[in-house]
Write an enzyme that holds these catalytic residues in place. Structure first.
Site, PDB file in Angstrom:
ATOM      1  N   ARG A  40       0.822  -1.216   0.000  1.00 21.34           N
ATOM      2  CA  ARG A  40       0.000   0.000   0.000  1.00 21.34           C
ATOM      3  C   ARG A  40       0.855   1.265   0.000  1.00 21.34           C
ATOM      4  O   ARG A  40       0.443   2.285  -0.555  1.00 21.34           O
ATOM      5  CB  ARG A  40      -0.933   0.009   1.207  1.00 21.34           C
ATOM      6  CG  ARG A  40      -2.083  -0.946   1.001  1.00 21.34           C
ATOM      7  CD  ARG A  40      -3.057  -0.878   2.131  1.00 21.34           C
ATOM      8  NE  ARG A  40      -4.254  -1.630   1.790  1.00 21.34           N
ATOM      9  CZ  ARG A  40      -5.127  -2.070   2.687  1.00 21.34           C
ATOM     10  NH1 ARG A  40      -4.936  -1.822   3.960  1.00 21.34           N
ATOM     11  NH2 ARG A  40      -6.180  -2.750   2.299  1.00 21.34           N
ATOM     12  N   LYS A 200     -19.217 -15.773   1.128  1.00 24.69           N
ATOM     13  CA  LYS A 200     -20.655 -15.611   1.344  1.00 24.69           C
ATOM     14  C   LYS A 200     -21.355 -14.882   0.206  1.00 24.69           C
ATOM     15  O   LYS A 200     -20.844 -13.892  -0.299  1.00 24.69           O
ATOM     16  CB  LYS A 200     -20.884 -14.798   2.619  1.00 24.69           C
ATOM     17  CG  LYS A 200     -20.460 -15.513   3.861  1.00 24.69           C
ATOM     18  CD  LYS A 200     -20.675 -14.622   5.057  1.00 24.69           C
ATOM     19  CE  LYS A 200     -20.399 -15.361   6.353  1.00 24.69           C
ATOM     20  NZ  LYS A 200     -20.513 -14.454   7.496  1.00 24.69           N
ATOM     21  N   GLY A 353     -10.464  -7.639  -1.013  1.00 21.20           N
ATOM     22  CA  GLY A 353      -9.285  -7.788  -0.165  1.00 21.20           C
ATOM     23  C   GLY A 353      -8.598  -9.129  -0.327  1.00 21.20           C
ATOM     24  O   GLY A 353      -7.387  -9.197  -0.535  1.00 21.20           O
ATOM     25  N   GLY A 374     -13.389  -3.417   0.595  1.00 20.48           N
ATOM     26  CA  GLY A 374     -14.805  -3.073   0.752  1.00 20.48           C
ATOM     27  C   GLY A 374     -15.231  -1.888  -0.103  1.00 20.48           C
ATOM     28  O   GLY A 374     -16.337  -1.868  -0.656  1.00 20.48           O
TER      29      GLY A 374
HETATM   30  P1  ADP Z   1     -12.791 -10.823  -1.124  1.00 24.16           P
HETATM   31  O1  ADP Z   1     -12.112 -10.326   0.135  1.00 24.16           O
HETATM   32  O2  ADP Z   1     -11.831 -10.959  -2.261  1.00 24.16           O
HETATM   33  O3  ADP Z   1     -14.013 -10.028  -1.462  1.00 24.16           O
HETATM   34  P2  ADP Z   1     -14.258 -12.808   0.361  1.00 24.16           P
HETATM   35  O4  ADP Z   1     -13.894 -12.128   1.626  1.00 24.16           O
HETATM   36  O5  ADP Z   1     -15.664 -12.753  -0.099  1.00 24.16           O
HETATM   37  O6  ADP Z   1     -13.283 -12.327  -0.822  1.00 24.16           O
HETATM   38  O7  ADP Z   1     -13.933 -14.366   0.476  1.00 24.16           O
HETATM   39  C1  ADP Z   1     -12.659 -14.857   0.786  1.00 24.16           C
HETATM   40  C2  ADP Z   1     -12.748 -16.078   1.647  1.00 24.16           C
HETATM   41  O8  ADP Z   1     -13.598 -17.059   1.068  1.00 24.16           O
HETATM   42  C3  ADP Z   1     -11.411 -16.736   1.819  1.00 24.16           C
HETATM   43  O9  ADP Z   1     -11.036 -16.649   3.180  1.00 24.16           O
HETATM   44  C4  ADP Z   1     -11.623 -18.176   1.382  1.00 24.16           C
HETATM   45  O10 ADP Z   1     -10.985 -19.136   2.219  1.00 24.16           O
HETATM   46  C5  ADP Z   1     -13.133 -18.321   1.496  1.00 24.16           C
HETATM   47  N1  ADP Z   1     -13.637 -19.424   0.672  1.00 24.16           N
HETATM   48  C6  ADP Z   1     -13.621 -19.518  -0.662  1.00 24.16           C
HETATM   49  N2  ADP Z   1     -14.135 -20.699  -1.056  1.00 24.16           N
HETATM   50  C7  ADP Z   1     -14.483 -21.365   0.068  1.00 24.16           C
HETATM   51  C8  ADP Z   1     -15.064 -22.657   0.333  1.00 24.16           C
HETATM   52  N3  ADP Z   1     -15.394 -23.482  -0.657  1.00 24.16           N
HETATM   53  N4  ADP Z   1     -15.273 -22.989   1.638  1.00 24.16           N
HETATM   54  C9  ADP Z   1     -14.946 -22.153   2.637  1.00 24.16           C
HETATM   55  N5  ADP Z   1     -14.409 -20.940   2.448  1.00 24.16           N
HETATM   56  C10 ADP Z   1     -14.164 -20.547   1.183  1.00 24.16           C
HETATM   57 MG    MG Z   2     -12.547 -10.643   2.240  1.00 30.65          MG
END
Ligand code: ADP
Ligand code: MG
Length: 394
Positions: A40, A200, A353, A374
């Site tokens: 960063r 999620k 993130g 976010g």
């Molecule tokens: P970002 O930060 O890129 O928006 P998210 O926070 O939505 O992404 O999701 C990231 C998390 O999702 C990671 O910690 C990863 O381990 C989890 N994840 C992805 N696929 C699975 C799965 N099949 N089961 C459990 N956790 C998962």
């Molecule tokens: Mg995340």
């Protein structure tokens, strides 16, 4: 939301002037208190360099962690000052107190750099307090926001101060974020493919809703896919799912029609620790005592084919539990496919993130990797980011 940027200011507006620049130095610290990852800090260098080259005196503002409005020595920006000195190759002054600091900013030489202590050490920051904003405004002659990661927060250093110090413009990092998350995805070169994953659906509903009308295809992976599997009556065993979001997943499937592409199969295992027992199964064959931890090989190839046909690709959310190899392979395959698509001329944008963490060190291979987390998702959802809205319209 097109905004006036640093580039739009005439050189005379910079020379000898104090630039008050909100940056994102919210970096991870190592146990010894040093900066563990300077990504960063490096991201802000183009703005700092440009200002110095044009004779400005650069006063940097940032938060670090969540000190809750009072000083916490563990969250001081002092270690960042040392990192920054190495990166800019010049001494950087540290300002411990914003009130007393105004005099120090006036003494800075042209091209000089100073960093104020963590703005969240003062309660006025998160309260967007006009009084605290006035104190901050006294540290500069004009304002630059280069902290996209906090642009979704209306805080004194991101919002209120922008109304007090003019001109108030976007730095190069924010300019890039607005270009690639904004214009590039609002008027995409087609085909436009979005790849969404992560833990999620609940956190991503608004992103899916906002993207659906714009994309040609939306590929779903990650734990989010399991909630869609339930929506089409496939068992998901012990997988991470949101049972209360199944109806929503059904509605999205109905609305998206053929745009929505679900995984063909999954890598499943009894638990993360029992990776040795992992196997690939079709998505309607998930054993009841197993959980989904990644997309399978067939899905990787399928997603790759879709991605390679695209001229614009946006990716958010890992395809599996990428922090725990070997369940990182689906995420890596999607990353590789974006890089390949980029080589063939596609615009490739990564946001989120964890997604950004998954491609750390490889940023140059993508058109744009958002530093926003976010904020990038809120921006894609079409929400107004207060820190951006407060800047002057272009
Ligand atoms: P970002 O930060 O890129 O928006 P998210 O926070 O939505 O992404 O999701 C990231 C998390 O999702 C990671 O910690 C990863 O381990 C989890 N994840 C992805 N696929 C699975 C799965 N099949 N089961 C459990 N956790 C998962
Ligand atoms: Mg995340």
């Amino acid at each position: 939301m097109t905004r006036r940027t640093l580039r739009d200011l005439p050189p005379g507006a910079l020379d000898g002037k104090r630039a008050l620049v909100r940056v994102d130095f919210n970096v991870p610290l190592a146990a010894d208190g040093s900066v563990a990852d300077d990504t960063r800090i490096r991201a802000t260098l183009p703005t700092i360099k440009y200002l110095r080259e044009h004779g400005a005196r650069v006063v940097l503002l940032s938060h670090l962690g969540r000190p809750k409005g009072s000083p916490d020595p563990k969250l001081s920006l002092r270690p960042v000052v040392r990192s920054l000195e190495k990166l800019v190759g010049a001494p950087v002054e540290f300002i411990a107190d914003p009130v007393a600091g105004a005099a120090a900013t006036r003494r800075l030489p042209r091209g000089g750099v100073a960093v104020l202590e963590n703005v969240r050490f003062w309660p006025g920051e998160e309260q967007n307090d006009p009084e605290f904003a006035r104190t901050l405004a006294a540290l500069g002659d004009f304002y630059v926001n280069d902290a996209f990661g906090t642009a979704h927060r209306a805080h004194a250093s991101t919002e209120a101060v922008a109304h007090l110090l003019k001109p108030a413009v976007a730095g190069f990092l924010v300019e890039r974020e607005l270009r690639y998350l904004g214009e590039a995805l609002e008027r995409p070169v087609r085909p436009f493919v979005a790849v969404l994953g992560g833990a999620k659906i609940s956190g991503k509903i608004d992103v899916i809703e906002a993207l659906l009308p714009r994309v040609d295809q939306i590929l779903i992976g990650g734990a989010m896919a399991s909630t869609f599997f339930l929506a089409v009556d496939f068992g998901v065993g012990q997988s991470l799912v949101e049972r209360d979001k199944v109806d929503l997943a059904k509605a999205l499937i109905a609305r998206a029609g053929s745009k929505l592409i679900l995984p063909r199969g999954a890598v499943v295992a009894p638990s993360l620790a029992r990776a040795a027992e992992r196997r690939e199964v079709a998505c309607d064959q998930i054993p009841s005592d197993y959980a989904v931890f990644d997309i399978d090989e067939a899905t990787r190839l399928d997603f790759r084919a879709h991605i390679l046909r695209a001229k614009t690709v946006f990716w958010n959310g890992p395809m599996g539990v990428f922090e725990t190899p070997p369940f990182d392979q689906g995420t890596r395959a999607v990353g590789d496919a974006l890089v390949e698509a980029g080589k063939r001329g596609a615009v490739t944008v990564v946001g989120g993130g964890d997604s950004a963490a998954a491609v750390r060190g490889l940023e140059a291979r993508f058109t744009h990797v958002s530093t926003g987390g976010g904020a990038s998702l809120e921006f894609l959802e079409g929400k107004t980011l207060p820190g951006v809205a407060a800047l002057e319209a272009a």
